[in-house]
Design a protein around this motif. Structure first.
Motif, PDB file in Angstrom:
ATOM      1  N   GLU A   1     -46.464  18.160 -36.129  1.00  0.00           N
ATOM      2  CA  GLU A   1     -46.264  16.900 -36.845  1.00  0.00           C
ATOM      3  C   GLU A   1     -44.977  16.919 -37.664  1.00  0.00           C
ATOM      4  O   GLU A   1     -44.199  15.971 -37.634  1.00  0.00           O
ATOM      5  CB  GLU A   1     -47.463  16.627 -37.763  1.00  0.00           C
ATOM      6  CG  GLU A   1     -48.756  16.308 -37.047  1.00  0.00           C
ATOM      7  CD  GLU A   1     -49.474  17.540 -36.514  1.00  0.00           C
ATOM      8  OE1 GLU A   1     -50.516  17.382 -35.865  1.00  0.00           O
ATOM      9  OE2 GLU A   1     -48.996  18.676 -36.749  1.00  0.00           O
ATOM     10  N   ARG A   2     -44.749  18.003 -38.381  1.00  0.00           N
ATOM     11  CA  ARG A   2     -43.551  18.084 -39.220  1.00  0.00           C
ATOM     12  C   ARG A   2     -42.292  18.209 -38.372  1.00  0.00           C
ATOM     13  O   ARG A   2     -41.229  17.672 -38.721  1.00  0.00           O
ATOM     14  CB  ARG A   2     -43.675  19.259 -40.181  1.00  0.00           C
ATOM     15  CG  ARG A   2     -42.513  19.358 -41.186  1.00  0.00           C
ATOM     16  CD  ARG A   2     -42.800  20.407 -42.223  1.00  0.00           C
ATOM     17  NE  ARG A   2     -44.001  20.058 -43.005  1.00  0.00           N
ATOM     18  CZ  ARG A   2     -44.560  20.868 -43.894  1.00  0.00           C
ATOM     19  NH1 ARG A   2     -44.061  22.061 -44.110  1.00  0.00           N
ATOM     20  NH2 ARG A   2     -45.627  20.475 -44.554  1.00  0.00           N
TER      21      ARG A   2
ATOM     22  N   THR B   1     -53.973   6.737 -26.165  1.00  0.00           N
ATOM     23  CA  THR B   1     -52.816   6.464 -27.017  1.00  0.00           C
ATOM     24  C   THR B   1     -51.543   6.395 -26.191  1.00  0.00           C
ATOM     25  O   THR B   1     -50.707   5.499 -26.376  1.00  0.00           O
ATOM     26  CB  THR B   1     -52.681   7.542 -28.106  1.00  0.00           C
ATOM     27  OG1 THR B   1     -53.893   7.613 -28.857  1.00  0.00           O
ATOM     28  CG2 THR B   1     -51.530   7.223 -29.051  1.00  0.00           C
TER      29      THR B   1
ATOM     30  N   SER C   1     -34.481  10.071 -41.002  1.00  0.00           N
ATOM     31  CA  SER C   1     -35.420  11.113 -40.597  1.00  0.00           C
ATOM     32  C   SER C   1     -34.670  12.424 -40.393  1.00  0.00           C
ATOM     33  O   SER C   1     -33.550  12.453 -39.907  1.00  0.00           O
ATOM     34  CB  SER C   1     -36.126  10.708 -39.309  1.00  0.00           C
ATOM     35  OG  SER C   1     -36.927  11.749 -38.842  1.00  0.00           O
TER      36      SER C   1
ATOM     37  N   VAL D   1     -42.139  14.435 -36.739  1.00  0.00           N
ATOM     38  CA  VAL D   1     -42.174  13.245 -37.595  1.00  0.00           C
ATOM     39  C   VAL D   1     -42.189  13.672 -39.055  1.00  0.00           C
ATOM     40  O   VAL D   1     -43.198  13.561 -39.746  1.00  0.00           O
ATOM     41  CB  VAL D   1     -43.417  12.378 -37.297  1.00  0.00           C
ATOM     42  CG1 VAL D   1     -43.261  10.999 -37.924  1.00  0.00           C
ATOM     43  CG2 VAL D   1     -43.682  12.268 -35.815  1.00  0.00           C
TER      44      VAL D   1
ATOM     45  N   THR E   1     -47.187   9.467 -30.336  1.00  0.00           N
ATOM     46  CA  THR E   1     -46.188   8.404 -30.513  1.00  0.00           C
ATOM     47  C   THR E   1     -44.774   8.974 -30.509  1.00  0.00           C
ATOM     48  O   THR E   1     -43.852   8.400 -29.899  1.00  0.00           O
ATOM     49  CB  THR E   1     -46.453   7.641 -31.825  1.00  0.00           C
ATOM     50  OG1 THR E   1     -47.757   7.072 -31.777  1.00  0.00           O
ATOM     51  CG2 THR E   1     -45.421   6.541 -32.031  1.00  0.00           C
ATOM     52  N   ALA E   2     -44.592  10.116 -31.179  1.00  0.00           N
ATOM     53  CA  ALA E   2     -43.267  10.750 -31.209  1.00  0.00           C
ATOM     54  C   ALA E   2     -42.851  11.224 -29.822  1.00  0.00           C
ATOM     55  O   ALA E   2     -41.687  11.086 -29.427  1.00  0.00           O
ATOM     56  CB  ALA E   2     -43.273  11.912 -32.198  1.00  0.00           C
TER      57      ALA E   2
ATOM     58  N   ASP F   1     -56.245  10.963 -26.494  1.00  0.00           N
ATOM     59  CA  ASP F   1     -54.780  10.997 -26.487  1.00  0.00           C
ATOM     60  C   ASP F   1     -54.210  10.267 -25.272  1.00  0.00           C
ATOM     61  O   ASP F   1     -53.141   9.634 -25.354  1.00  0.00           O
ATOM     62  CB  ASP F   1     -54.284  12.447 -26.518  1.00  0.00           C
ATOM     63  CG  ASP F   1     -54.448  13.086 -27.892  1.00  0.00           C
ATOM     64  OD1 ASP F   1     -54.568  12.349 -28.888  1.00  0.00           O
ATOM     65  OD2 ASP F   1     -54.461  14.333 -27.973  1.00  0.00           O
TER      66      ASP F   1
ATOM     67  N   GLY G   1     -53.280  13.843 -31.360  1.00  0.00           N
ATOM     68  CA  GLY G   1     -53.357  12.767 -32.344  1.00  0.00           C
ATOM     69  C   GLY G   1     -52.263  11.725 -32.161  1.00  0.00           C
ATOM     70  O   GLY G   1     -51.245  11.944 -31.504  1.00  0.00           O
ATOM     71  N   LYS G   2     -52.483  10.563 -32.797  1.00  0.00           N
ATOM     72  CA  LYS G   2     -51.615   9.404 -32.595  1.00  0.00           C
ATOM     73  C   LYS G   2     -50.181   9.672 -33.030  1.00  0.00           C
ATOM     74  O   LYS G   2     -49.227   9.271 -32.354  1.00  0.00           O
ATOM     75  CB  LYS G   2     -52.176   8.208 -33.362  1.00  0.00           C
ATOM     76  CG  LYS G   2     -51.375   6.928 -33.174  1.00  0.00           C
ATOM     77  CD  LYS G   2     -52.019   5.758 -33.886  1.00  0.00           C
ATOM     78  CE  LYS G   2     -51.232   4.474 -33.676  1.00  0.00           C
ATOM     79  NZ  LYS G   2     -51.865   3.313 -34.361  1.00  0.00           N
ATOM     80  N   GLN G   3     -49.999  10.368 -34.161  1.00  0.00           N
ATOM     81  CA  GLN G   3     -48.646  10.582 -34.682  1.00  0.00           C
ATOM     82  C   GLN G   3     -47.799  11.398 -33.707  1.00  0.00           C
ATOM     83  O   GLN G   3     -46.649  11.044 -33.409  1.00  0.00           O
ATOM     84  CB  GLN G   3     -48.733  11.290 -36.035  1.00  0.00           C
ATOM     85  CG  GLN G   3     -47.412  11.413 -36.770  1.00  0.00           C
ATOM     86  CD  GLN G   3     -47.566  12.121 -38.098  1.00  0.00           C
ATOM     87  OE1 GLN G   3     -48.244  13.146 -38.190  1.00  0.00           O
ATOM     88  NE2 GLN G   3     -46.949  11.585 -39.139  1.00  0.00           N
ATOM     89  N   VAL G   4     -48.373  12.485 -33.192  1.00  0.00           N
ATOM     90  CA  VAL G   4     -47.637  13.345 -32.264  1.00  0.00           C
ATOM     91  C   VAL G   4     -47.406  12.628 -30.940  1.00  0.00           C
ATOM     92  O   VAL G   4     -46.292  12.659 -30.382  1.00  0.00           O
ATOM     93  CB  VAL G   4     -48.392  14.671 -32.053  1.00  0.00           C
ATOM     94  CG1 VAL G   4     -47.785  15.463 -30.889  1.00  0.00           C
ATOM     95  CG2 VAL G   4     -48.367  15.501 -33.323  1.00  0.00           C
TER      96      VAL G   4
END
Length: 403
Positions: free
Chosen positions: A304-305, A369, A317, A308, A343-344, A366, A338-341
């Motif tokens: 994640e880090r 997503t 960013s 994003v 999406t990136a 996933d 997960g959605k954040q990863v």
């Protein structure tokens, strides 16, 4: 009707569901029944009561499925060892059970009608040269209050003392573990591919594994696939799906000791770029050692880090990984990416993603997503890396809409 713990009811069980049980209904109550097979008429004993459903064990089989076989392990069954939940099913029934669960989850979460065939891995061979059911190269025995080693009951801390674990690798079964008492809370054992099995007294002790044409050094307590043929099988599947080419850029996310990074690095060559992201210190240390001679950059960070990060004061960013990238290997923990990863990754410019999943429900979420972002599931392979259990490993190929 209100069901209570230890109540017994007669039910006909339906299709298997994720988690090693079949679904049944009794007077409006949903039962998740272990040790049953689809279509069987059983006496189910309630083990847990929850709002809207109960968990139960099939303690008596009234009408058996033709796929039912005698459990080969005497410690398998209701109120016994919780490790193997499909020993009562024939091999073909185990494979179809897992395939049907993957299909149902993809249909439910991602509205995908996907054909699924679960592929078997090669059999372990015993000291006598014959096929052996012992595939598990890492076994953790829990010790009870009397010092006896064993395995836990399903969803319980209660220890079942055993004399032999059928699925333990032959070398682990020969260790002097189960025939004595222990003062420790648990006994860890491991059977590396390059040396005899041993009891782990120091989790930091280095061991060496071989896969994908490379040698991997990691700690005895570090993560590695437990089936002796799983690492090679999964690496081959990833390479087949991605078809990496010389000069391409690759991200290996949740890269661990470097299995997939090493495999793709061989294909992209010195003109390509591979970045491995891992947050666990022992995994990072292993990756740095194992990939030192390959064109791989190690990024010590959560995924994640790395993908994003928070925005800086100027609103820009400062992601540690920046696209465009050609290929992504995604091997998240059981909870999924997960959605954040996702999406990136979808915005990275990648031409393909190979998603290695140990949990089909997380994979299905996933995939949904990815689909919402314009991607599609182009291929799915499933592997029986955990025979006699409900667990299944999947490798999914995801492609952007332009493909």
């Amino acid at each position: 009707m209100t069901l209570l713990e230890l109540d017994r009811v007669e039910v006909t069980v339906g299709a298997p569901a994720h988690g090693g049980h079949c679904v049944a209904r009794h007077e409006g109550m949903v039962l998740f029944v272990r040790h049953a097979l689809p279509g069987e008429r059983v006496i189910a004993e309630v083990t847990e009561v929850h709002r809207g459903y109960v968990r139960a064990d099939a303690v008596e089989i009234i009408e058996a499925s033709p796929d039912r076989v005698p459990a080969p392990c005497p410690w398998s069954g209701p109120n016994a060892c919780g490790g193997c939940d499909l020993q009562h099913a024939s091999t073909s029934a185990q494979l179809e059970w897992k395939a049907s669960v993957v299909r149902e989850l993809l249909a439910r979460f991602a509205q995908v009608d996907q054909a699924v065939r679960v592929e078997q891995l090669p059999s372990t061979v015993g000291a006598d040269g014959q096929p052996d059911a012992g595939w598990r190269t890492r076994v953790r025995y829990t010790v009870d209050a009397e010092g006896r080693p064993g395995l836990r009951k399903h969803r319980s801390h209660e220890v079942v003392p055993i004399e032999r674990c059928m699925i333990a690798y032959p070398g682990i079964r020969s260790l002097p573990v189960l025939n004595r008492t222990w003062s420790a809370d648990a006994v860890e054992t491991v059977a590396p591919s390059t040396e005899p099995a041993f009891v782990v007294t120091d989790p930091a002790r280095p061991i060496v594994e071989h896969a994908a044409g490379h040698e991997f050094t990691l700690s005895a307590g570090g993560f590695w696939q437990v089936h002796p043929y799983a690492a090679q099988t999964l690496a081959d599947a990833v390479i087949e799906q991605l078809a990496p080419k010389a000069g391409e850029t690759v991200w290996d996310l949740y890269g661990g000791a470097g299995l997939f990074a090493a495999a793709v690095a061989d294909h992209v060559g010195v003109t390509g770029q591979v970045a491995l992201v891992e947050s666990a210190p022992d995994g990072v240390a292993a990756a740095r050692q194992n990939l030192a001679k390959l064109p791989v950059r190690i990024v010590e960070s959560t995924v994640e880090r790395a993908l994003v990060p928070p925005r800086g004061r100027a609103g820009r960013s400062s992601a540690r990984l920046r696209g465009p990238v050609d290929l992504v290997v995604l091997d998240p923990p059981r909870t999924g990416a997960g959605k954040q990863v996702v999406t990136a990754i979808a915005a990275s410019g990648a031409r393909a993603v190979s998603y290695v999943a140990c949990d089909p429900a997380a994979l299905a979420r996933d995939v949904a997503t990815f689909q919402g972002l314009g991607w599609h599931l182009a291929q799915l392979r499933a592997f029986d890396c955990f025979p006699f259990t409900h667990h299944v490993e999947c490798v999914a190929l995801l492609l952007p809409a332009r493909s």
